[in-house]
Design an enzyme around this catalytic site. Structure first.
Site, PDB file in Angstrom:
ATOM      1  N   ASP A 147       0.780  -1.245   0.000  1.00 22.72           N
ATOM      2  CA  ASP A 147       0.000   0.000   0.000  1.00 22.72           C
ATOM      3  C   ASP A 147       0.813   1.297   0.000  1.00 22.72           C
ATOM      4  O   ASP A 147       0.778   2.092  -0.942  1.00 22.72           O
ATOM      5  CB  ASP A 147      -0.998  -0.010   1.167  1.00 22.72           C
ATOM      6  CG  ASP A 147      -0.387  -0.456   2.497  1.00 22.72           C
ATOM      7  OD1 ASP A 147       0.811  -0.774   2.530  1.00 22.72           O
ATOM      8  OD2 ASP A 147      -1.112  -0.496   3.509  1.00 22.72           O
TER       9      ASP A 147
ATOM     10  N   GLU B  87      -7.924   4.013   7.341  1.00 21.98           N
ATOM     11  CA  GLU B  87      -7.857   4.210   5.887  1.00 21.98           C
ATOM     12  C   GLU B  87      -9.167   4.660   5.250  1.00 21.98           C
ATOM     13  O   GLU B  87      -9.177   5.543   4.393  1.00 21.98           O
ATOM     14  CB  GLU B  87      -7.356   2.931   5.189  1.00 21.98           C
ATOM     15  CG  GLU B  87      -5.866   2.680   5.336  1.00 21.98           C
ATOM     16  CD  GLU B  87      -5.464   2.098   6.685  1.00 21.98           C
ATOM     17  OE1 GLU B  87      -6.357   1.813   7.518  1.00 21.98           O
ATOM     18  OE2 GLU B  87      -4.255   1.932   6.920  1.00 21.98           O
TER      19      GLU B  87
ATOM     20  N   THR C 130       2.063   8.653   5.672  1.00 19.06           N
ATOM     21  CA  THR C 130       1.144   7.513   5.752  1.00 19.06           C
ATOM     22  C   THR C 130       0.587   7.339   7.164  1.00 19.06           C
ATOM     23  O   THR C 130      -0.426   6.679   7.357  1.00 19.06           O
ATOM     24  CB  THR C 130       1.831   6.211   5.274  1.00 19.06           C
ATOM     25  OG1 THR C 130       0.834   5.219   5.062  1.00 19.06           O
ATOM     26  CG2 THR C 130       2.872   5.722   6.271  1.00 19.06           C
TER      27      THR C 130
HETATM   28  C1  DMJ Z   1      -0.903   2.889   9.858  1.00 17.05           C
HETATM   29  O1  DMJ Z   1       0.113   2.647  10.755  1.00 17.05           O
HETATM   30  C2  DMJ Z   1      -0.381   3.472   8.588  1.00 17.05           C
HETATM   31  O2  DMJ Z   1      -1.412   4.139   7.943  1.00 17.05           O
HETATM   32  C3  DMJ Z   1       0.218   2.451   7.687  1.00 17.05           C
HETATM   33  O3  DMJ Z   1       0.645   2.955   6.459  1.00 17.05           O
HETATM   34  C4  DMJ Z   1      -0.743   1.335   7.399  1.00 17.05           C
HETATM   35  N1  DMJ Z   1      -1.470   0.920   8.513  1.00 17.05           N
HETATM   36  C5  DMJ Z   1      -1.694   1.647   9.682  1.00 17.05           C
HETATM   37  C6  DMJ Z   1      -3.149   1.880   9.952  1.00 17.05           C
HETATM   38  O4  DMJ Z   1      -4.000   0.947   9.481  1.00 17.05           O
END
Ligand code: DMJ
Length: 794
Positions: free
Chosen positions: A291, A403, A489
């Site tokens: 992702d 998300e 992220t």
């Molecule tokens: C978070 O720690 C971040 O968004 C990461 O990139 C993916 N997963 C978690 C949340 O679901």
């Protein structure tokens, strides 16, 4: 995450280019579709929106105070036991605990949310605590990816905001860049992980010993997202500290990853070997394992203005839209055979994708995928960790991930469509109703039972609630203009102006008053962007709660489940008869078209059987036992395989007496009945820790195989698809590990209780069991008059 696409500030040339690019894309798409737009279905009053914003604020404080008062300085709050989770102290959850470094992660991850909420007093207090209490010199192995996004990102963003408040809020004058120094130190502690022949970092590193920890000797596998989600933080670190090493290493890792793409499909796999650069898992989607690699390609372009990242993102994006995207769904394919779907389920992590599509200007598919996800959420209350193409639950856990809300926020910002406020309201109220507990918010163990788990991940505060708060806030409610920042992220704020920083002193530039939102109000009206037109046809995309079968859609071989009566009927209509002993009649297609579909189906079946790793039929495992003392008659119970243990193929099997683990969840460091488990087929119940950590414990005590039984009462392979248990990319489990749903395991358990002697089982491939039984039946028919020989051992 956000970009400069909505407000303009005093942009440098690179930023202006980015701004115009993003805005142009939005306008182009908007103008094309604006002719047929309709008004949003249900507007939300300003008052209601403000109330929801305040409710999000209250949610934040409920969780934050619960953590600070009961868990700090621990990394996480355990909301059911209302205490802190400490690495090495709290019972281990196996590799899942690699995110914990005993460095007060939740507080560090949450610092910038305090600023967004306008709570400068608490921010200042929290920054002082972090400077006083947090240290990194610990003999602990941590995940490089998680430490970077949560800790380095959290410290950097808080440093930037502390300096911002010094300038603009006349406060925190005592602050002298301590957080930046801490992030630099942590960055240095992560750097040994980058010493690989490819430049792609190891997945884990010891905070004190680097890669010299003997436990890391065999380390070689990492996920694409793990290696490709470093650049934003490391570039910011280099530009703010003036030490180029971090950015140099992160660019090198991105370059090495880019070279590993499949040259034909332009797709990436999900797991790779950091030394050889070989792919270990070639599944390619946009969810788990990959992702944020895509996210960081795009955002690296936005933050740093380097065109090469945009070009790379576009190449991958086109490939994803060509092969992975199927209507609103996103289904994994094999990077080297992109026309073959490799999974029949989607994971909840892919819910970030519509948000990224909004930023890249591709609104229509973003609206569609978001609508599909919204329906999944309405169907199951929360979006489960994984759900099938029929929108049934594949893995029912829900750790309150951000998300979907993140994408909802970006869609609202791009379209102004109040539908997204209503979606956000539903998500907020669901959290309040089903996840709020006296001591914070608890993850949901299974969306079917809505049972809570003693877990509140740091991203609940740093992302989930932050995005809810942002969704219901107007720009004037916020102390900073979020459009001057890129959200990492982990939703940490990095200023766009970082692009201009070499070794120069970092400074904020004042924003001018030109507001891109004004412009969006004219052509096209943001209120009229894709409201009903795109979403409406998808409203019935998920029909009822029953799995969809062939109605209007051809059943593909990969989706086929032998236990699904509708599938069997559809296959029969295509002219394919499932032949069993005593029924050798030929199938006849209902029609010419269905006959052709049947041929296509069989071709796919042949294709799939060539691909053992993705063939669910071939992967189906069996736990078999003899029903009589002489071991003449055997029955087999359906079981699922795992991605991390050796596959039992052909005539391979493991045989042993069944022993229940004590404690049954097998999440502790030791088993009370370790001696008894030696050489046996151990049973552990699902829950509390990862599948793979249970497997490692079973292996440690010398078990011959492990059966993980489900913890959801009534679950059965007859009514839900079987799945393969996921691991963590390492391949150190050498014993077979299989999964049994509750109904199937219940049968086994009933037999165990009836027997005076321990129950001996064989763990094997289901196909092989059937073949064995068939051969036995044929032998019995042929030699009905001769003396029966003892059954040949497999
Ligand atoms: C978070 O720690 C971040 O968004 C990461 O990139 C993916 N997963 C978690 C949340 O679901």
């Amino acid at each position: 995450m956000t970009t400069s696409s909505f407000h303009s500030v005093s942009f440098a040339p690179g930023e202006r280019l980015m701004l115009s690019f993003l805005v142009t894309l939005l306008i182009l798409v908007a103008c094309v579709l604006s002719t047929e737009t309709t008004m949003p279905t249900q507007n939300m009053s300003h008052k209601e929106r403000a109330e929801l914003r305040e409710e999000a604020r209250e949610m934040f404080y409920h969780a934050y105070h619960a953590y600070m008062e009961n868990a700090y300085p621990a990394d996480e709050l355990m909301p059911l036991s209302c205490k802190g989770r400490y690495r090495g102290v709290t019972p281990s959850r196996g590799d899942m605990d690699d995110i914990l470094g005993n460095f007060s992660m939740t507080l560090v991850d949450t610092l910038d949310t305090l600023v967004l909420l306008g709570d400068f007093t608490e921010f200042e207090h929290a920054v002082k605590l972090v400077i006083r209490d947090v240290q990194f010199d610990s003999d602990i192995i941590v995940s490089v990816f998680e430490t970077n996004i949560r800790m380095v990102g959290g410290l950097l963003s808080a440093h930037i905001l502390a300096e911002y408040l010094q300038k603009h809020a006349d406060t925190m004058h005592w602050y002298k860049g301590e957080l930046l120094e801490m992030s630099r130190e942590l960055g240095y502690r992560l750097l040994p992980a980058f010493n690989t022949s490819t430049g792609i970092p190891h997945a884990r590193v010891n905070l004190r010993l680097g890669m010299k920890d003997p436990l890391l000797k065999k380390s070689r596998e990492t996920c694409t997202a793990c290696a490709g989600t470093i650049l934003l933080e490391f570039a910011a670190l280099s530009r703010l500290t003036g030490d180029p090493i971090f950015e140099v290493r992160a660019h090198a890792a991105m370059d090495a990853l880019w070279k590993l793409r499949h040259r034909g499909s332009d797709l990436m796999g999900t797991v790779l070997n950091v030394h050889s650069g070989d792919w270990v898992r070639r599944d390619s989607g946009v969810g788990a394992g990959i992702d944020s690699y895509y996210e960081y390609l795009f955002k690296s372009y936005v933050l740093l203005g380097d065109d090469k990242y945009l070009a790379r993102f576009n190449r991958h994006y086109n490939a994803v839209m060509k092969y992975v995207s199927e209507g609103p769904m996103l289904l994994d394919v094999l990077m080297h055979r992109p026309h073959a779907k490799s999974k029949n389920f989607m994971d909840s992590l892919l819910a970030f994708w519509p948000g990224l599509q909004v930023l890249s200007g591709d609104l229509k598919p973003a609206v569609q995928t978001h609508e599909m996800l919204y329906q999944v959420m309405q169907m199951h209350t929360f979006i489960p960790e994984a759900f099938t193409v029929d929108f049934q639950i594949h893995w029912g856990q829900h750790p309150l991930r951000p998300e979907f809300i993140e994408s909802t926020y970006f869609l609202y910002r791009a379209t102004g469509d109040h539908h997204y406020l209503q979606v956000g309201k539903k998500a907020l109220k669901t959290l309040q109703q089903h996840a709020k507990v006296a001591c914070g918010y608890a993850a949901v163990n299974d969306v079917r039972t809505r049972k809570h788990e003693d877990r509140m991940d740091s991203f609940v505060l740093s992302e989930t609630i932050k995005y809810l708060f942002l969704l219901f806030s107007d720009p004037q409610d916020l102390i900073i203009n979020v459009d001057e920042f890129v959200f990492t992220t982990e939703a940490h704020l990095l200023p766009l102006s970082i692009a201009q920083l070499g070794n120069a002193t970092f400074s904020f530039r004042q924003s001018d008053e030109h507001n891109v939102l004004d412009f969006m109000r004219t052509c096209p009206s943001s209120n009229k962007l894709f409201p009903e037109k795109v979403r409406k046809p998808l409203r019935n995309f998920i029909t009822g709660s029953c799995p969809r079968t062939t109605a209007g859609k051809r059943l593909s071989a990969l989706d086929f489940q032998a236990s699904n009566a509708d599938h069997l009927r559809a296959v029969y209509d295509m002219g394919i008869t499932m032949v069993s002993v005593g029924d050798r009649s030929q199938g006849k297609a209902k029609s010419h078209e269905e006959g052709e579909m049947g041929l296509q189906f069989m071709q796919e079946m042949l294709e799939l059987t060539k691909m053992q790793s993705v063939n669910q039929l071939a992967q189906l495992q069996a736990v078999a036992y003899a029903t009589d003392e002489k071991a003449q008659d055997w029955v087999a119970l359906m079981a699922g395989p795992s991605h991390f243990s050796p596959e039992l193929i052909g005539d391979q099997f493991v045989q042993g007496d069944v022993v229940l683990a004590r404690p049954l969840r097998a999440c502790d460091e030791h088993l009370e009945n370790a001696e008894e488990a030696k050489g046996k087929v151990l049973v552990a119940e699902r829950g509390d820790c990862t599948f793979v950590s249970k497997a490692r414990l079973a292996q440690k005590v010398g078990a011959a195989a492990l059966i993980v039984c489900d913890n959801v009462p009534g679950s059965s392979g007859e009514t839900q698809p079987m799945f393969a248990m996921s691991g963590d990319g390492k391949d150190d489990v050498l014993i077979p590990v299989v999964f049994m749903y509750s109904v199937e395991f219940g049968k086994l358990s009933a037999v165990m209780q009836r027997r005076k002697q321990p129950l001996r089982v064989r763990v094997m491939q289901m196909v092989e069991f059937k073949r064995w039984q068939l051969a036995k039946a044929q032998r019995q028919n042929q030699t009905a008059t001769t003396t029966q020989k003892p059954d040949k051992e497999l």
